[in-house]
Motif scaffolding. Structure first.
Motif, PDB file in Angstrom:
ATOM      1  N   UNK A 203     112.669 -33.750  10.941  1.00  0.00           N
ATOM      2  CA  UNK A 203     112.855 -35.188  11.117  1.00  0.00           C
ATOM      3  C   UNK A 203     112.664 -35.850   9.756  1.00  0.00           C
ATOM      4  N   UNK A 204     113.614 -36.685   9.382  1.00  0.00           N
ATOM      5  CA  UNK A 204     113.574 -37.355   8.084  1.00  0.00           C
ATOM      6  C   UNK A 204     113.300 -38.844   8.281  1.00  0.00           C
ATOM      7  N   UNK A 205     112.647 -39.431   7.297  1.00  0.00           N
ATOM      8  CA  UNK A 205     112.431 -40.873   7.278  1.00  0.00           C
ATOM      9  C   UNK A 205     112.781 -41.350   5.872  1.00  0.00           C
ATOM     10  N   UNK A 206     113.947 -41.946   5.760  1.00  0.00           N
ATOM     11  CA  UNK A 206     114.439 -42.273   4.432  1.00  0.00           C
ATOM     12  C   UNK A 206     114.757 -40.985   3.686  1.00  0.00           C
ATOM     13  N   UNK A 207     114.202 -40.822   2.508  1.00  0.00           N
ATOM     14  CA  UNK A 207     114.396 -39.599   1.723  1.00  0.00           C
ATOM     15  C   UNK A 207     113.279 -38.588   1.929  1.00  0.00           C
ATOM     16  N   UNK A 208     112.378 -38.852   2.846  1.00  0.00           N
ATOM     17  CA  UNK A 208     111.196 -38.014   3.036  1.00  0.00           C
ATOM     18  C   UNK A 208     111.289 -37.237   4.343  1.00  0.00           C
ATOM     19  N   UNK A 209     110.792 -36.015   4.336  1.00  0.00           N
ATOM     20  CA  UNK A 209     110.674 -35.241   5.567  1.00  0.00           C
ATOM     21  C   UNK A 209     109.459 -35.750   6.333  1.00  0.00           C
ATOM     22  N   UNK A 210     109.704 -36.315   7.507  1.00  0.00           N
ATOM     23  CA  UNK A 210     108.611 -36.880   8.299  1.00  0.00           C
ATOM     24  C   UNK A 210     107.885 -35.818   9.108  1.00  0.00           C
ATOM     25  N   UNK A 211     108.583 -34.735   9.497  1.00  0.00           N
ATOM     26  CA  UNK A 211     107.929 -33.706  10.314  1.00  0.00           C
ATOM     27  C   UNK A 211     108.802 -32.463  10.412  1.00  0.00           C
ATOM     28  N   UNK A 212     108.121 -31.326  10.529  1.00  0.00           N
ATOM     29  CA  UNK A 212     108.731 -30.076  10.968  1.00  0.00           C
ATOM     30  C   UNK A 212     108.215 -29.825  12.372  1.00  0.00           C
ATOM     31  N   UNK A 213     109.106 -29.557  13.316  1.00  0.00           N
ATOM     32  CA  UNK A 213     108.703 -29.447  14.716  1.00  0.00           C
ATOM     33  C   UNK A 213     109.143 -28.105  15.303  1.00  0.00           C
ATOM     34  N   UNK A 214     108.718 -27.838  16.528  1.00  0.00           N
ATOM     35  CA  UNK A 214     109.147 -26.699  17.344  1.00  0.00           C
ATOM     36  C   UNK A 214     108.717 -25.363  16.740  1.00  0.00           C
TER      37      UNK A 214
END
Length: 330
Positions: A203-214
């Motif tokens: 999941x990205x937020x702007x140019x940043x990775x907000x989370x790695x999931x699953x």
């Protein structure tokens, strides 16, 4: 698929307000997921398949807590009213996670490519020292796996329609096995890999990775497995005009995108020269495995279709060897 009834029944064990809406997200191999909005917030509700036992659920929960304690952007589990992190209905385990707002991957944003590489490197660093990891399930992309797939197709190809293509695959499999033997594979740095790196799990937020999931597919394997999976999914480029459209993959890699992703990884956890030589071999195994398995699972298809599927794997392998320098590999 999770229904609103399923979600409401599960959330009776939580203090999360009244359910206002439920939107199914996916039906994966080991879980079903829904995005849920209640009167007090947004959440992710998961129902794990019966084949996934409580020990596997516990492993994933311990890993998520371990990652968050080290500042890694993993989802937060919300405990039920009784303090449990999963509740059992008829042998299937429900859990609730925080909803992480964000954007989808965009391959035209260099920061997304570099961020994909760097978040994988951060993950591989963060899992170092994780207690009681699962047993290894064997190498994910062993060169030895190709021979068995080729043999199964040869046995079924009674009329010899695929002889030319399978002879090429057989020769290439032998070359790959010499270049990346089982002993060489075992010598690669092994970690608790994520095991399911694709664009739906970042999941990205702007140019940043907000989370790695699953984290359902975590296992002990070469760290290159995660990196190879990421390159095949995130760094794909435009197909050539004469591309075989019936294979598994939309096109070869884009050399510039691949280099951006690799540079993001290298900034955090540099690859050794040995790993750089092994990485394109592993990517090639992914491509060849994928097309061989497509042939095996479409046994009633026309031989011309199977020829094109196998031809795609050969084209991908040839493209890779022509672009190693541009990707700073090999």
């Amino acid at each position: 698929m999770l229904t609103q009834f399923d979600v409401e029944r599960a959330l009776q064990h939580y203090d999360l307000g009244e359910v206002r809406s439920v939107r199914p997200a996916s039906h994966g191999a080991v879980n079903e997921t829904a995005f849920v909005e209640t009167s007090i917030g947004r959440y992710v509700v998961r129902r794990n398949q019966r084949k996934q036992g409580l020990s596997a659920v516990d492993l994933r929960h311990r890993l998520m807590a371990w990652l968050r304690a080290r500042g890694f952007p993993a989802p937060r589990l919300i405990p039920a009213r009784n303090g449990d992190q999963a509740i059992d209905f008829d042998g299937r385990f429900f859990e609730v996670q925080t909803f992480i707002e964000g954007d989808e991957f965009n391959h035209d944003r260099p920061a997304h490519l570099a961020g994909t590489g760097s978040i994988l490197a951060h993950y591989h660093n963060a899992v170092d020292g994780f207690p009681d990891p699962p047993l290894s399930q064997g190498p994910r992309y062993s060169t030895s796996s190709l021979s068995g797939l080729i043999e199964r197709i040869m046995q079924r190809d009674m009329m010899g329609d695929l002889t030319v293509q399978l002879n090429w695959y057989d020769r290439r499999a032998a070359d790959l096995k010499r270049s990346l033997s089982e002993q060489s594979y075992e010598a690669l740095p092994h970690v608790l890999i994520h095991g399911d790196v694709h664009r739906d799990n970042l999941i990205f937020r702007g140019d940043t990775v907000a989370a790695l999931i699953d984290f359902d597919q975590v296992t002990l394997d070469a760290r290159l497995v995660d990196l190879a999976d990421a390159l095949v999914d995130f760094a794909v480029g435009m197909p050539p005009k004469d591309w075989y459209p019936w294979g598994v993959y939309a096109g070869p890699l884009d050399a510039q995108r691949a280099a951006q992703l690799l540079n993001g990884y290298d900034q955090i956890a540099p690859l050794s020269s040995y790993e750089r030589k092994a990485l394109p071999l592993m990517i090639e195994v992914i491509w060849l495995q994928g097309n061989l398995r497509r042939v095996l699972t479409t046994h009633d298809a026309d031989p011309d279709y199977h020829c094109e599927v196998l031809g795609q794997g050969q084209r991908l392998a040839e493209w890779l060897h022509e672009h190693l320098e541009a990707m700073n590999l090999g």
